[in-house]
Design a protein around this motif. Sequence first.
Motif, PDB file in Angstrom:
ATOM      1  N   PHE A  66      10.245  -9.488 -15.130  1.00  0.00           N
ATOM      2  CA  PHE A  66      10.574 -10.029 -16.455  1.00  0.00           C
ATOM      3  C   PHE A  66       9.382 -10.738 -17.077  1.00  0.00           C
ATOM      4  O   PHE A  66       9.123 -10.611 -18.271  1.00  0.00           O
ATOM      5  CB  PHE A  66      11.760 -10.987 -16.358  1.00  0.00           C
ATOM      6  CG  PHE A  66      12.101 -11.623 -17.681  1.00  0.00           C
ATOM      7  CD1 PHE A  66      12.796 -10.918 -18.645  1.00  0.00           C
ATOM      8  CD2 PHE A  66      11.695 -12.914 -17.966  1.00  0.00           C
ATOM      9  CE1 PHE A  66      13.099 -11.489 -19.870  1.00  0.00           C
ATOM     10  CE2 PHE A  66      11.985 -13.493 -19.190  1.00  0.00           C
ATOM     11  CZ  PHE A  66      12.694 -12.784 -20.142  1.00  0.00           C
ATOM     12  N   ARG A  67       8.642 -11.495 -16.274  1.00  0.00           N
ATOM     13  CA  ARG A  67       7.508 -12.242 -16.826  1.00  0.00           C
ATOM     14  C   ARG A  67       6.447 -11.293 -17.382  1.00  0.00           C
ATOM     15  O   ARG A  67       5.880 -11.527 -18.444  1.00  0.00           O
ATOM     16  CB  ARG A  67       6.899 -13.125 -15.745  1.00  0.00           C
ATOM     17  CG  ARG A  67       5.813 -14.030 -16.286  1.00  0.00           C
ATOM     18  CD  ARG A  67       5.298 -14.976 -15.244  1.00  0.00           C
ATOM     19  NE  ARG A  67       4.182 -15.722 -15.805  1.00  0.00           N
ATOM     20  CZ  ARG A  67       3.251 -16.300 -15.084  1.00  0.00           C
ATOM     21  NH1 ARG A  67       3.306 -16.253 -13.776  1.00  0.00           N
ATOM     22  NH2 ARG A  67       2.261 -16.956 -15.660  1.00  0.00           N
ATOM     23  N   CYS A  68       6.181 -10.216 -16.666  1.00  0.00           N
ATOM     24  CA  CYS A  68       5.214  -9.222 -17.140  1.00  0.00           C
ATOM     25  C   CYS A  68       5.707  -8.569 -18.428  1.00  0.00           C
ATOM     26  O   CYS A  68       4.962  -8.458 -19.403  1.00  0.00           O
ATOM     27  CB  CYS A  68       4.976  -8.184 -16.053  1.00  0.00           C
ATOM     28  SG  CYS A  68       3.824  -6.869 -16.524  1.00  0.00           S
ATOM     29  N   GLN A  69       6.968  -8.160 -18.436  1.00  0.00           N
ATOM     30  CA  GLN A  69       7.534  -7.527 -19.630  1.00  0.00           C
ATOM     31  C   GLN A  69       7.489  -8.476 -20.830  1.00  0.00           C
ATOM     32  O   GLN A  69       7.145  -8.083 -21.942  1.00  0.00           O
ATOM     33  CB  GLN A  69       8.969  -7.110 -19.354  1.00  0.00           C
ATOM     34  CG  GLN A  69       9.120  -5.989 -18.347  1.00  0.00           C
ATOM     35  CD  GLN A  69      10.568  -5.745 -17.972  1.00  0.00           C
ATOM     36  OE1 GLN A  69      11.461  -6.495 -18.368  1.00  0.00           O
ATOM     37  NE2 GLN A  69      10.812  -4.715 -17.189  1.00  0.00           N
ATOM     38  N   ASP A  70       7.845  -9.734 -20.596  1.00  0.00           N
ATOM     39  CA  ASP A  70       7.907 -10.721 -21.669  1.00  0.00           C
ATOM     40  C   ASP A  70       6.535 -10.944 -22.290  1.00  0.00           C
ATOM     41  O   ASP A  70       6.380 -11.017 -23.509  1.00  0.00           O
ATOM     42  CB  ASP A  70       8.470 -12.034 -21.122  1.00  0.00           C
ATOM     43  CG  ASP A  70       8.807 -13.025 -22.220  1.00  0.00           C
ATOM     44  OD1 ASP A  70       9.432 -12.608 -23.212  1.00  0.00           O
ATOM     45  OD2 ASP A  70       8.458 -14.212 -22.088  1.00  0.00           O
ATOM     46  N   ASN A  71       5.502 -11.058 -21.439  1.00  0.00           N
ATOM     47  CA  ASN A  71       4.144 -11.269 -21.940  1.00  0.00           C
ATOM     48  C   ASN A  71       3.639 -10.071 -22.733  1.00  0.00           C
ATOM     49  O   ASN A  71       3.024 -10.229 -23.783  1.00  0.00           O
ATOM     50  CB  ASN A  71       3.197 -11.564 -20.769  1.00  0.00           C
ATOM     51  CG  ASN A  71       3.183 -13.020 -20.378  1.00  0.00           C
ATOM     52  OD1 ASN A  71       2.435 -13.815 -20.938  1.00  0.00           O
ATOM     53  ND2 ASN A  71       4.018 -13.387 -19.425  1.00  0.00           N
ATOM     54  N   CYS A  72       3.911  -8.876 -22.244  1.00  0.00           N
ATOM     55  CA  CYS A  72       3.455  -7.671 -22.947  1.00  0.00           C
ATOM     56  C   CYS A  72       4.211  -7.475 -24.254  1.00  0.00           C
ATOM     57  O   CYS A  72       3.630  -7.125 -25.286  1.00  0.00           O
ATOM     58  CB  CYS A  72       3.591  -6.437 -22.058  1.00  0.00           C
ATOM     59  SG  CYS A  72       2.504  -6.434 -20.612  1.00  0.00           S
ATOM     60  N   ALA A  73       5.534  -7.707 -24.227  1.00  0.00           N
ATOM     61  CA  ALA A  73       6.347  -7.527 -25.432  1.00  0.00           C
ATOM     62  C   ALA A  73       5.959  -8.514 -26.518  1.00  0.00           C
ATOM     63  O   ALA A  73       5.912  -8.162 -27.702  1.00  0.00           O
ATOM     64  CB  ALA A  73       7.829  -7.687 -25.081  1.00  0.00           C
ATOM     65  N   GLU A  74       5.657  -9.758 -26.120  1.00  0.00           N
ATOM     66  CA  GLU A  74       5.302 -10.765 -27.108  1.00  0.00           C
ATOM     67  C   GLU A  74       4.011 -10.409 -27.836  1.00  0.00           C
ATOM     68  O   GLU A  74       3.815 -10.765 -28.994  1.00  0.00           O
ATOM     69  CB  GLU A  74       5.149 -12.123 -26.423  1.00  0.00           C
ATOM     70  CG  GLU A  74       4.956 -13.263 -27.414  1.00  0.00           C
ATOM     71  CD  GLU A  74       4.807 -14.605 -26.723  1.00  0.00           C
ATOM     72  OE1 GLU A  74       4.322 -15.528 -27.373  1.00  0.00           O
ATOM     73  OE2 GLU A  74       5.168 -14.697 -25.546  1.00  0.00           O
TER      74      GLU A  74
END
Length: 560
Positions: free
Chosen positions: A152-160
Amino acid sequence: FILVGEGENAGSKMVRPLLRLQRYFRRKPVRFFTFILVYLMAGSLVFLHAGFMSDTTARGRDSGGAGDGAGNRVLGGHGLVPGNIRMLTKRHGPSWPKLDDNTSSWNRALKGRSSKDTEEGCAKYIGCYMDDTQRRALRGASFFDYRKMTIFRCQDNCAERGYLYAGLEFGAECYCGHKIQAPSASERECSMECKGERSNVCGGANRLSVYRLELSQESARRYGSAIFKGCFRRPDNVTLALPITTIIPNMSVENCVDLCTEQELSLAVLAGKHCLCGYPTPHFALHDREDEELCQRRCPGEEFESCGTEEYFIVYQTQAQDNRCMDRRFLPGRSKQLVALASFPGAGNTWARHLIELATGFYTGSYYFDGSLYNKGFKGERDHWKSGRTICIKTHESGRKEIEAFDAAILVMRNPYKALMAEFNRKYGGHIGFASQAHWKGREWPEFVKNYAPWWASHTLDWLSFGKRVHVVHFEELKKDLFVQLKNIVLFLGLEVSEDRLLCVEGQKDGNFKRSGLRKLEYDPYTAEMRATIDDLIITVDHTLKQRKLSGVPEDYQRR
């Protein structure tokens, strides 16, 4: 012992061994206590073994038998059989069950989400892909966390940041990109557990577990993964400012952005039918935006998009990483002066360190040691603060003795209302996490403000009083005019300014040290009494700054 009755002889025989044992331990009390200790340890081991076996059995049932209500098996992690690749650590516990081919790839995105949440979630698992350190499969931003990396942390950083894909590798590395530029690999080769989420898989050795992100509509100034920068006047020397030019008859934003991204250049510039690619440079710095109406001309390949004109260019920032400011190292020789990077906790010290390292090319140090920051790339974190190998040293200290140990200081100040909340979030949620509602509404928050608000003022006053040479930087002004403020910091450090490097920093200013802002409080946590106290402290600090011929605090420090 006194024995009576017919069984006296038999009873004596039974008691004699006990008497001998009693006399033995009475002569050697250490042996007695050793015996008791061994007995207790044996019992504890038996108890722990029983608990471990029951937990293992339960986990095996959960991974093999859970359902999503639609006939699909839902797995906490990827459910992959470990491949024959080199592993950093030995895998413990039960083997991973093989993933059913009919299992929806959405189920692999996050552990603990219901099927409804997953279908409406932010990512869809695409597959396992090869990666190469020389030619990355995902060529956008990247960050590492060798202790707490999660999917989730990786996805959240990339999506932002507007990327379309997020990939995890080696259990701790996160890569973002607008397209996958590598062939797929066997699912068995992506089998390394996430460092911060042992139940899920985060790629493997030179293998990426890749997710396609469903980007939110939080920013209308994006086009897919590209960030809209604005409308700008044609530079005087176009060839020098933007070296790659291509005529695209069916010009569209997508076509130009794709072209420049493939060239691994961070700017995609639309000028009618011309697509120009390059980096921000002093010849085209993107500091003077024009009215967007000057750029409104329909794209030949897409009637609802603007493609600029020959005189006014539409500019997008692609997801290709600008590497002109990414190299960092320790100072070549021992520094003759110790420069503090001082701030009250929550005032943006970690962000300032990130900017200074990119702008100067040298590592920053710390008065403390934070393993999580070291794992995120702050390699000077492990050096002793007096080593002289770092360009400046982070500190939150405010005592006279500690301040006078430094030869100079960059003092980072921030609005106390924002700084207190940021530090409270850090204390209860980590460097980029958030405190829970229970903490905000419990007694922790009032107690925190009572203790920390006076420190915000005394910290600044102490550094102004005891610091030998102090350069004041306001966090708000650093955000507003990063180029000028960062240039002044580099000059204060006695280094030569590279404008190309500063322009590179502008494109990567956030780094991985910014809270996403997705969990802002829906109410004002400050009471009237708290505000009265903090406003008095702001007035005191403002008065002291002006007495020393420095600019006072920014206007927005006091709440209106």
